[in-house]
Design a protein around this motif. Structure first.
Motif, PDB file in Angstrom:
ATOM      1  N   ASP A 134       0.843  -1.188   0.000  1.00 11.85           N
ATOM      2  CA  ASP A 134       0.000   0.000   0.000  1.00 11.85           C
ATOM      3  C   ASP A 134       0.879   1.239   0.000  1.00 11.85           C
ATOM      4  OD1 ASP A 134      -1.537   2.198   1.753  1.00 11.85           O
ATOM      5  OD2 ASP A 134      -3.000   0.943   0.705  1.00 11.85           O
TER       6      ASP A 134
ATOM      7  N   SER B   6       0.688   3.882   1.557  1.00 10.78           N
ATOM      8  CA  SER B   6       0.906   4.439   2.896  1.00 10.78           C
ATOM      9  C   SER B   6       2.156   3.856   3.564  1.00 10.78           C
ATOM     10  CB  SER B   6      -0.310   4.206   3.790  1.00 10.78           C
ATOM     11  OG  SER B   6      -0.464   2.826   4.081  1.00 10.78           O
ATOM     12  N   LEU B   7       2.668   2.741   3.036  1.00 11.62           N
ATOM     13  CA  LEU B   7       3.859   2.094   3.595  1.00 11.62           C
ATOM     14  C   LEU B   7       5.130   2.500   2.867  1.00 11.62           C
ATOM     15  CD1 LEU B   7       2.422  -1.491   4.119  1.00 11.62           C
ATOM     16  CD2 LEU B   7       2.794   0.276   5.851  1.00 11.62           C
TER      17      LEU B   7
ATOM     18  N   HIS C 204       2.900   3.125  10.309  1.00 14.99           N
ATOM     19  CA  HIS C 204       1.617   3.794  10.556  1.00 14.99           C
ATOM     20  C   HIS C 204       1.682   4.705  11.781  1.00 14.99           C
ATOM     21  CE1 HIS C 204      -0.804   0.717   8.001  1.00 14.99           C
ATOM     22  NE2 HIS C 204      -0.299   1.686   7.279  1.00 14.99           N
TER      23      HIS C 204
ATOM     24  N   ALA D  53       3.272   7.903  10.851  1.00 13.78           N
ATOM     25  CA  ALA D  53       2.465   8.698   9.923  1.00 13.78           C
ATOM     26  C   ALA D  53       1.406   9.523  10.634  1.00 13.78           C
ATOM     27  CB  ALA D  53       1.806   7.782   8.889  1.00 13.78           C
ATOM     28  N   THR D  54       1.109   9.169  11.876  1.00 10.97           N
ATOM     29  CA  THR D  54       0.046   9.907  12.602  1.00 10.97           C
ATOM     30  C   THR D  54       0.618  10.905  13.560  1.00 10.97           C
ATOM     31  OG1 THR D  54      -0.056   8.158  14.275  1.00 10.97           O
ATOM     32  CG2 THR D  54      -1.603   8.044  12.449  1.00 10.97           C
TER      33      THR D  54
END
Length: 78
Positions: free
Chosen positions: A18, A20-21, A74, A77-78
């Motif tokens: 994905d 996002s990775l 993840h 990323a937040t």
């Protein structure tokens, strides 16, 4: 990561990364840093291969390491 489980017929597992990775090559470097070898086939696809000497426990550990890296990416990323 995603994988077509119905397409698994051998000891070779292809997974899609994905966005996002990040890119597959960078993800493979993170895996290697943790002792898991995998090959980036292109920016979004990774190939994992087991062999005769890989036990079920080793596969489980590689899966745990992979999941841990996903969690770290993840979390950053937040």
């Amino acid at each position: 990561l995603s994988c077509d489980l119905e397409a698994l017929e051998t000891n070779i597992v292809f997974v899609d990364v994905d966005a996002s990775l990040g890119e597959a090559e960078a993800f493979c470097r993170q895996l290697e840093d943790e002792g898991v070898l995998a090959e980036a086939l292109d920016p979004t696809r990774i190939r994992f291969v087991t062999h005769l000497d890989c036990s079920a426990e080793m596969v489980d550990r590689a899966t745990e390491i992979t999941a841990s890296i996903i969690d770290k990416v993840h979390a950053h990323a937040t």
